[in-house]
Design a protein around this motif. Structure first.
Motif, PDB file in Angstrom:
ATOM      1  N   UNK A   1       5.790 -27.220  42.300  1.00  0.00           N
ATOM      2  CA  UNK A   1       4.946 -26.648  41.252  1.00  0.00           C
ATOM      3  C   UNK A   1       5.551 -26.914  39.877  1.00  0.00           C
ATOM      4  N   UNK A   2       6.850 -26.776  39.764  1.00  0.00           N
ATOM      5  CA  UNK A   2       7.536 -27.037  38.493  1.00  0.00           C
ATOM      6  C   UNK A   2       7.333 -28.490  38.067  1.00  0.00           C
ATOM      7  N   UNK A   3       7.435 -29.400  39.028  1.00  0.00           N
ATOM      8  CA  UNK A   3       7.264 -30.827  38.712  1.00  0.00           C
ATOM      9  C   UNK A   3       5.822 -31.156  38.368  1.00  0.00           C
ATOM     10  N   UNK A   4       4.889 -30.521  39.066  1.00  0.00           N
ATOM     11  CA  UNK A   4       3.469 -30.751  38.765  1.00  0.00           C
ATOM     12  C   UNK A   4       3.134 -30.299  37.354  1.00  0.00           C
ATOM     13  N   UNK A   5       3.660 -29.149  36.945  1.00  0.00           N
ATOM     14  CA  UNK A   5       3.390 -28.640  35.602  1.00  0.00           C
ATOM     15  C   UNK A   5       3.986 -29.550  34.536  1.00  0.00           C
ATOM     16  N   UNK A   6       5.093 -30.191  34.868  1.00  0.00           N
ATOM     17  CA  UNK A   6       5.754 -31.065  33.903  1.00  0.00           C
ATOM     18  C   UNK A   6       5.055 -32.418  33.787  1.00  0.00           C
TER      19      UNK A   6
END
Length: 588
Positions: free
Chosen positions: A318-323
């Motif tokens: 999720x953190x990578x998707x948001x970035x």
């Protein structure tokens, strides 16, 4: 023998209980064939769950004489109805059935086709009522499931079309040629080579096998050239199903297909990733579904990506998707095992390419707004020519379902469409100008906000606050130095004026820090920011935190403005008010 009498005889033959017989008779009465299970339950005056409990053993008992029932998990009513109808009409069901010709593409397994039961039923009812049905995505983006819904419908209802199911790709070779090839391959139709293509197709329809026929035109982008020339003139036995990104007018019945419901989205992700993996982090899984806007294509891409990396945590993904958003490899390319060949951005490209420059520009500008209802009233534009340009641009976005109309002058973007438009904006040479214009518009909103806003003003500004917050959070680089304090203070005062102190404090605190780093701790706006935050602490009883801020602001104003300036008088008055509140009257 009448139909009702026949049903009673069948109920007795299969040894149905009185309750089962009652449910069976009402369900299969001719006048109730089009009713839903809920409507049948209402007729019986029982709960839906009770009706299903009664019907389950009915299907089991009939499965002995109708083996097809045992094979099916769904659409058992239609299967049993077809069996009973054939038996009632004296048709020997044991005779080998004629093979139904079709070229339906493979469908995804049932466990991954979730959340579309109601749409399947609605589609079936619409097709029975008319000859032409278009499946149109509300969100209008590739990957919402238009083609898959059509595939599932065609496969599940194959027995209803003894004349065959002909699947036609509107984006492949000419549809007319596809029709002739199907007829030649399935029915040994020999086409005359001395006629035009349209005339050969017409002759093909005239000689088509008997029985109802389903024609599926998949991914229609131009109805006039891809569909209209090849529609059968005799529509009594032909049913036409379209899948398209376009929105047609009301003369053509349409089934608007939106994104999945949250629970269905979780079910789809669970089928791809595994129950245990999501069970450990259910809240993160919910956030992933929400971030993806419940879009089936995005959910399947991300689910398959997670499945290939078993040790990747949901939180990290999720953190990578948001970035990285649409550029993250989980969404950028289709999995080779998937039927759909595009990543999310590639799917959106197909719609983007159909927009003119004005519609593309408007989409990019709207992406600067927050994920909330966007007030965009073109009637307020005084220039008639410009107003018409924006009206046309909005119509184009709506037609391709890249924009959702909520009400008059109110619109909304799907989360992934918004990301896509933002990506396109950043690729353009006009990105800085668009962001500056948007930021300036939001600054003008803050000019209306006073320290004690009226109820009417609060109601008027509430729809704009999410967008003001968006500009303040992400576009401060495009806000002039002299306007910087205004946007933060405006948000702070909007909430503070309603007694929403917890919502006000972050804006006033951020203002203080940003002014300090961008304009320095010796700037007059820094003194005002100190005073504003101290005022919030004062009214909320945090006196020990308010005092040093009041004092610091007073000293800075005295040094920059001199002891006789009115702003120094305001600071003195505020500090005196704090002393009075805390009982230090001599100091006040």
């Amino acid at each position: 023998m009448q139909w009702d009498e026949f049903l009673r005889q069948e109920a007795a033959t299969h040894e149905l209980s009185p309750e089962q017989t009652a449910a069976f008779l009402v369900r299969f009465q001719a006048e109730n064939s089009g009713e839903s299970e809920q409507e049948i339950a209402n007729l019986l005056k029982i709960e839906l769950s009770a009706f299903k409990k009664r019907m389950s053993p009915v299907y089991s008992k009939f499965a002995e004489s109708c083996p097809e029932l045992a094979k099916r998990q769904r659409r058992k009513f239609e299967t049993l109805k077809a069996y009973l109808t054939a038996k009632y009409n004296g048709v020997d069901d044991t005779q080998p059935k004629k093979e139904i010709q079709h070229n339906i593409p493979p469908a995804v397994p049932w466990e991954r086709f979730v959340g579309r039961e109601a749409e399947l039923q609605q589609l079936h009812e619409m097709i029975q009522q008319t000859q032409q049905v278009a499946i149109v995505a509300v969100a209008g983006m590739g990957g919402v499931g238009k083609t898959e819904l059509a595939t599932q419908y065609a496969q599940q209802n194959l027995q209803n079309y003894p004349g065959g199911v002909c699947w036609l790709s509107a984006q492949g070779i000419d549809v007319g040629i596809q029709i002739l090839r199907f007829a030649k391959d399935k029915f040994k139709f020999i086409e005359p080579d001395d006629r035009e293509l349209v005339d050969r197709v017409k002759l093909c329809w005239d000689r088509w096998d008997a029985g109802d026929v389903l024609l599926v035109f998949d991914d229609v982008t131009d109805y006039k050239t891809q569909v209209k020339p090849y529609l059968p003139a005799n529509s009594s036995k032909f049913k036409v199903l379209l899948t398209t990104r376009l929105g047609f007018d009301r003369t053509l019945p349409q089934l608007s297909l939106g994104v999945l419901k949250p629970l269905a989205a979780m079910k789809l992700l669970k089928s791809l990733v595994g129950r245990d993996r999501l069970k450990n982090k259910p809240l993160v899984a919910i956030k992933i579904c929400k971030f993806l806007g419940y879009l089936p294509l995005a959910l399947e891409l991300v689910g398959r990506y997670l499945d290939t990396i078993p040790d990747l945590s949901l939180k990290t993904l999720l953190k990578r998707l948001k970035k990285k958003r649409l550029e993250h490899k989980a969404m950028a390319k289709a999995n080779p095992l998937m039927r759909y060949e595009y990543g999310v951005a590639e799917a959106f490209d197909l719609s983007w390419e159909q927009l003119d420059e004005n519609a593309q520009g408007l989409g990019c500008c709207l992406s600067l707004y927050a994920l909330a209802d966007i007030p965009f009233n073109v009637e307020a534009i005084e220039d008639d020519e410009l107003q018409e340009i924006w009206e046309t641009a909005i119509a184009d976005l709506l037609k391709l379902h890249l924009l959702q109309r909520q009400s008059q002058g109110i619109y909304r973007l799907h989360p992934l469409i918004r990301q896509y438009f933002q990506m396109k904006l950043d690729e353009s040479s006009e990105a800085d100008e668009a962001k500056t214009v948007f930021a300036t518009q939001m600054v003008k909103v803050t000019e209306q906000i006073s320290q004690q806003p009226t109820l009417n003003l609060i109601q008027q500004l509430t729809p704009l606050i999410p967008h003001l917050a968006e500009a303040t959070n992400y576009l401060t680089a495009f806000i002039r130095d002299e306007d910087l304090i205004r946007v933060f203070t405006g948000l702070g005062w909007f909430y503070q004026g309603q007694g929403l102190y917890k919502q006000a404090e972050p804006w006033l605190s951020q203002c203080l820090e940003l002014i300090k780093h961008r304009l320095s701790a010796e700037h007059l706006d820094f003194a005002s920011s100190l005073n504003n935050l101290a005022g919030l602490y004062h009214v909320t009883g945090r006196y020990s935190e308010a005092k040093p801020l009041y004092q610091q602001g007073l000293e800075l104003r005295q040094r920059l403005l001199g002891a006789e300036h009115p702003h120094v008088g305001i600071s003195l008055n505020n500090l005196a008010g704090l002393y009075c509140t805390t009982g230090r009257h001599s100091e006040a």
